[in-house]
Scaffold this motif. Structure first.
Motif, PDB file in Angstrom:
ATOM      1  N   ALA A 247     -24.366  -3.471  33.196  1.00  0.00           N
ATOM      2  CA  ALA A 247     -23.578  -4.702  33.074  1.00  0.00           C
ATOM      3  C   ALA A 247     -23.196  -4.894  31.605  1.00  0.00           C
ATOM      4  CB  ALA A 247     -24.388  -5.901  33.555  1.00  0.00           C
ATOM      5  N   PHE A 248     -22.134  -5.675  31.379  1.00  0.00           N
ATOM      6  CA  PHE A 248     -21.779  -6.009  30.002  1.00  0.00           C
ATOM      7  C   PHE A 248     -20.923  -7.265  29.962  1.00  0.00           C
ATOM      8  CE2 PHE A 248     -17.859  -3.849  31.045  1.00  0.00           C
ATOM      9  CZ  PHE A 248     -16.893  -4.460  30.252  1.00  0.00           C
ATOM     10  N   ALA A 249     -20.919  -7.879  28.798  1.00  0.00           N
ATOM     11  CA  ALA A 249     -20.040  -9.009  28.509  1.00  0.00           C
ATOM     12  C   ALA A 249     -19.334  -8.702  27.194  1.00  0.00           C
ATOM     13  CB  ALA A 249     -20.827 -10.307  28.389  1.00  0.00           C
ATOM     14  N   ALA A 250     -18.050  -9.013  27.131  1.00  0.00           N
ATOM     15  CA  ALA A 250     -17.269  -8.906  25.898  1.00  0.00           C
ATOM     16  C   ALA A 250     -16.806 -10.317  25.553  1.00  0.00           C
ATOM     17  CB  ALA A 250     -16.072  -7.972  26.087  1.00  0.00           C
ATOM     18  N   PHE A 251     -16.958 -10.702  24.283  1.00  0.00           N
ATOM     19  CA  PHE A 251     -16.649 -12.079  23.910  1.00  0.00           C
ATOM     20  C   PHE A 251     -16.207 -12.174  22.459  1.00  0.00           C
ATOM     21  CE2 PHE A 251     -21.010 -11.337  22.721  1.00  0.00           C
ATOM     22  CZ  PHE A 251     -21.209 -12.064  21.563  1.00  0.00           C
TER      23      PHE A 251
END
Length: 177
Positions: free
Chosen positions: A66-70
């Motif tokens: 999983a990943f989040a880009a912000f």
């Protein structure tokens, strides 16, 4: 190319593949369309930040779960009927690979983004989601996100809002949390 640059390039390529696999269809079905060059440019923006979760014992980027880009940014929105520019954390991407869904990783990533936003004195967390992506919409609503006053469904209303295939969702952050 240095070893670090090669690792970064490999990570960006893998993230781009995950995005296209996960939401490429929604992009293609929208007026926006899928543009890998534009999405890559977003991912390599100097202000872009990531949280990447890899499988235990695996080697990133091949074992991403999983990943989040912000980014930390500013957004003009309406607060108590008054338009204001707020310091915000904008979640550009949140992806949990199918075999890892339902294990709390998406919720965990959103909690981390909220913690980062609070620690940096951001007042809200924002994101954009395709209306067609009903699973994501339900997920974000369960976490307390609501259509922001600047979202087309709120700002335009009625038949004009139907011309837009996305929602801008936001959630206030509790400062000093």
């Amino acid at each position: 190319m240095s070893s670090t640059e090669a690792k970064r390039a490999g990570l960006i390529a893998r993230l781009l593949d995950i995005i296209e696999e996960g939401v490429g269809t929604y992009y293609r079905n929208s007026e926006v369309g899928w543009n890998s060059k534009k999405k890559r440019k977003e991912l390599v923006d100097p202000l872009a930040r990531y949280i990447v979760i890899c499988e235990a014992g695996g080697e990133c980027p091949n074992s991403i779960a999983a990943f989040a880009a912000f980014q930390l940014s500013f957004e003009e929105t309406e607060v108590n009927g008054v338009e204001r520019e707020l310091p915000i954390i904008y979640c550009y991407e949140l992806h949990v690979l199918p075999r890892h869904q339902g294990k709390g990783l998406g919720t965990y990533l959103m909690e981390l983004l909220q913690e980062i936003g609070s620690r940096w004195n951001m007042q809200a967390i924002f994101l954009t989601v395709f209306k067609e992506n009903w699973q994501a919409l339900k997920f974000y609503q369960r976490l307390g996100f609501k259509p922001d006053p600047i979202s087309p469904s709120q700002y335009l209303g009625g038949k004009y809002a139907d011309n837009y295939d996305y929602e801008i969702l936001s959630k206030p952050l509790l400062l000093d949390a």
